[in-house]
Design an enzyme around this catalytic site. Sequence first.
Site, PDB file in Angstrom:
ATOM      1  N   ALA A 288       1.071  -0.799   0.181  1.00  0.00           N
ATOM      2  CA  ALA A 288      -0.006   0.176   0.349  1.00  0.00           C
ATOM      3  C   ALA A 288       0.979   1.586   0.011  1.00  0.00           C
ATOM      4  O   ALA A 288       0.042   2.213   0.423  1.00  0.00           O
ATOM      5  CB  ALA A 288      -1.374   0.068   1.428  1.00  0.00           C
ATOM      6  N   ALA A 289       2.198   1.083  -0.644  1.00  0.00           N
ATOM      7  CA  ALA A 289       2.786   2.140  -0.276  1.00  0.00           C
ATOM      8  C   ALA A 289       2.134   3.286  -1.295  1.00  0.00           C
ATOM      9  O   ALA A 289       1.509   4.835  -1.179  1.00  0.00           O
ATOM     10  CB  ALA A 289       4.598   2.530  -0.670  1.00  0.00           C
ATOM     11  N   GLY A 290       1.511   2.899  -2.548  1.00  0.00           N
ATOM     12  CA  GLY A 290       1.008   4.140  -3.399  1.00  0.00           C
ATOM     13  C   GLY A 290      -0.170   5.092  -3.385  1.00  0.00           C
ATOM     14  O   GLY A 290      -0.597   5.533  -3.281  1.00  0.00           O
TER      15      GLY A 290
HETATM   16  P1  ADP Z   1       3.319   1.205  -5.805  1.00  0.00           P
HETATM   17  O1  ADP Z   1       2.763   1.195  -4.724  1.00  0.00           O
HETATM   18  O2  ADP Z   1       1.545   1.353  -6.556  1.00  0.00           O
HETATM   19  O3  ADP Z   1       3.503   0.719  -6.840  1.00  0.00           O
HETATM   20  P2  ADP Z   1       5.579   3.262  -6.107  1.00  0.00           P
HETATM   21  O4  ADP Z   1       5.724   1.560  -5.716  1.00  0.00           O
HETATM   22  O5  ADP Z   1       6.022   3.568  -7.351  1.00  0.00           O
HETATM   23  O6  ADP Z   1       3.502   2.622  -6.067  1.00  0.00           O
HETATM   24  O7  ADP Z   1       5.568   3.404  -4.583  1.00  0.00           O
HETATM   25  C1  ADP Z   1       4.760   4.697  -4.041  1.00  0.00           C
HETATM   26  C2  ADP Z   1       5.748   6.011  -3.104  1.00  0.00           C
HETATM   27  O8  ADP Z   1       6.086   5.591  -1.931  1.00  0.00           O
HETATM   28  C3  ADP Z   1       6.925   5.982  -4.816  1.00  0.00           C
HETATM   29  O9  ADP Z   1       6.777   6.961  -5.520  1.00  0.00           O
HETATM   30  C4  ADP Z   1       7.575   6.763  -3.293  1.00  0.00           C
HETATM   31  O10 ADP Z   1       7.809   8.129  -2.815  1.00  0.00           O
HETATM   32  C5  ADP Z   1       7.269   5.754  -1.960  1.00  0.00           C
HETATM   33  N1  ADP Z   1       8.424   4.786  -2.205  1.00  0.00           N
HETATM   34  C6  ADP Z   1       8.037   3.535  -2.574  1.00  0.00           C
HETATM   35  N2  ADP Z   1       8.996   2.705  -2.154  1.00  0.00           N
HETATM   36  C7  ADP Z   1       9.427   3.420  -1.601  1.00  0.00           C
HETATM   37  C8  ADP Z   1      11.186   2.815  -1.236  1.00  0.00           C
HETATM   38  N3  ADP Z   1      11.900   1.651  -0.638  1.00  0.00           N
HETATM   39  N4  ADP Z   1      11.786   4.314  -0.292  1.00  0.00           N
HETATM   40  C9  ADP Z   1      11.243   5.093   0.018  1.00  0.00           C
HETATM   41  N5  ADP Z   1      10.279   5.792  -0.475  1.00  0.00           N
HETATM   42  C10 ADP Z   1       9.499   4.748  -1.707  1.00  0.00           C
END
Ligand code: ADP
Length: 295
Positions: free
Chosen positions: A240-242
């Site tokens: 759920a980072a995104g």
């Molecule tokens: P999703 O979870 O939808 O695939 P992302 O992987 O692009 O989306 O992550 C969304 C945002 O979370 C990124 O643009 C960044 O700001 C943050 N993020 C993701 N992975 C990392 C990480 N390993 N370290 C720091 N920030 C991260």
Amino acid sequence: TVTVFGSCNMDLVVYVPVAPRRGETVHGRAFRTVPGGKGANQAIAAAKAGAATRFVGAVGEDGFGEQIRDTLAGTGVDTAGLRTVGGNSGTAHIVVDDEGDNSIVVVAGANAAVDRVDGKAEELIASSSCLLMQLETPVEGVREAAETAAAHGVRVVLTPAPAEPLSDSLLSKVDLLVPNEHEAAVLTGKEDPELAADALLDSVGEVVITLGDRGVLYGNRAGERLRVPAFPVRAVDTTAAGDTFVGAFGAALAGEESVERALREGSAAAALSIGREGASSSMPSAAEIGEFLER
Ligand code: ADP
């Protein structure tokens, strides 16, 4: 005020040493249930980030529905627009093995009923400043919600996930599209995010492409480009980072922050949640985001 129109699920997660092959039965180590779904996750992230937040969606007449509703309400999300319909709530059946690999079956359940904008949903959308949507509910409903928002001057932010080709009639009502790198490539056929952003800006006014640990790329039709690097964190759980990014970003936009500040708040929220176990339970508060950005 942020309104999230979209999906909610109960994630049913089993942990196994090795995932079963066809016809095989294995012993699992543990089982847990976690409320999720992109819509609910974005709503919880926005509410925790400090925005007045409403959720429009549907749960089933089962115990999961009550738990999902309670979890949203418990984080301060207004659930007046969350309908209870016949049948089961949406579920995601997730098998996680010792390598950390997973396989997932998603059953839409009640999310399939989120296919239109009823009177209550219209009232909630019309009175908000920002509408957040995803594609885990039927696209007809997403299009109708976008039309409703556009008619009331509400900013429409769409996370095109899971990625699928989008009609011009939907895109014409979207102000800001937030794909990750993979989704941007599916939508445009371009692997390079800069080129994908160019292509997407033919259809929408603003685009944010999230690039995992490489941060985010923002572009708009006025030709402005911004890159916000990711904050360096030790990744513990990227679930759920995104959604955490989008929820906190939407909360900042609704609070009339600049796009640049909103991108930074979204990135900080995502970084904080990635550094801790859990999906919605690891999302940070407004105070934590503020402190993190002042370090
Ligand atoms: P999703 O979870 O939808 O695939 P992302 O992987 O692009 O989306 O992550 C969304 C945002 O979370 C990124 O643009 C960044 O700001 C943050 N993020 C993701 N992975 C990392 C990480 N390993 N370290 C720091 N920030 C991260």
